[in-house]
Design an enzyme around this catalytic site. Sequence first.
Site, PDB file in Angstrom:
ATOM      1  CG  HIS A  19      -2.422   0.196   1.115  1.00  0.00           C
ATOM      2  ND1 HIS A  19      -2.773   0.675  -0.330  1.00  0.00           N
ATOM      3  CD2 HIS A  19      -3.487   0.996   1.683  1.00  0.00           C
ATOM      4  CE1 HIS A  19      -3.570   0.703  -0.230  1.00  0.00           C
ATOM      5  NE2 HIS A  19      -4.453   0.806   1.076  1.00  0.00           N
ATOM      6  CE1 TYR A  64      -1.803   5.684   9.478  1.00  0.00           C
ATOM      7  CE2 TYR A  64      -2.387   7.214  11.058  1.00  0.00           C
ATOM      8  CZ  TYR A  64      -1.103   6.137  10.209  1.00  0.00           C
ATOM      9  OH  TYR A  64      -1.023   5.975  11.591  1.00  0.00           O
ATOM     10  CG  ASN A  66      -9.160   4.402   3.752  1.00  0.00           C
ATOM     11  OD1 ASN A  66      -7.980   3.667   2.850  1.00  0.00           O
ATOM     12  ND2 ASN A  66      -9.566   3.476   4.368  1.00  0.00           N
ATOM     13  CG  ASN A 113     -11.150   2.136   0.818  1.00  0.00           C
ATOM     14  OD1 ASN A 113     -11.839   2.246  -0.166  1.00  0.00           O
ATOM     15  ND2 ASN A 113     -11.046   1.545   0.983  1.00  0.00           N
TER      16      ASN A 113
END
Length: 192
Positions: A19, A64, A66, A113
Amino acid sequence: MYIIAGLGNPTKEYEGTRHNVGFDVIDRLSERYNIDVTMEKHRALIGKGMIAGQKVILVKPQTYMNLSGESIRSVIDYYKVDPEKELIVIYDDISLGVGQLRIRAKGSAGGHNGIKNIIAHLGGQVFPRIKVGVGEKPPKYDLADYVLGHFSKAEQELMSEGYDNAVKAVELIVSDQMSEAMNEYNRKKKDE
């Protein structure tokens, strides 16, 4: 001026995970162009410099994944850039082979996301992006566990090549050669 934002999650525990490939590409750009990405502004780590004769701001949102759009919207508003032309977002894609790139001038979030949040904050999905393949999730794996997992040794070598190609793609895009970047890096590798 270009805003080049790599997506990822802050803190040590996420370093080197699938990620965080956006952060890894920003780190590669930072090294190549000697741009220090340590200034804390706009809920991000940023660095100012030049790439291919263009002023750039390298951005690693610290919100982060999202909530990436919050940070990127703040940077865009502050520097008054047009996201449709002067923003490049770099992020992981599980539908691409490890280290492969796909470059797009616009598009949907495709289930990502971080991109969903950016689209929501920008109010549109027209902005250049470089997707870096992290490989398909194995059957029965939890998606979150997969994208927050680390690469194998063999995958790390492929990813390193992918990061180098992403740097070259950024160089082309900021040189107003989006089509050339897409032609060069959107092709399937010969062994597939």
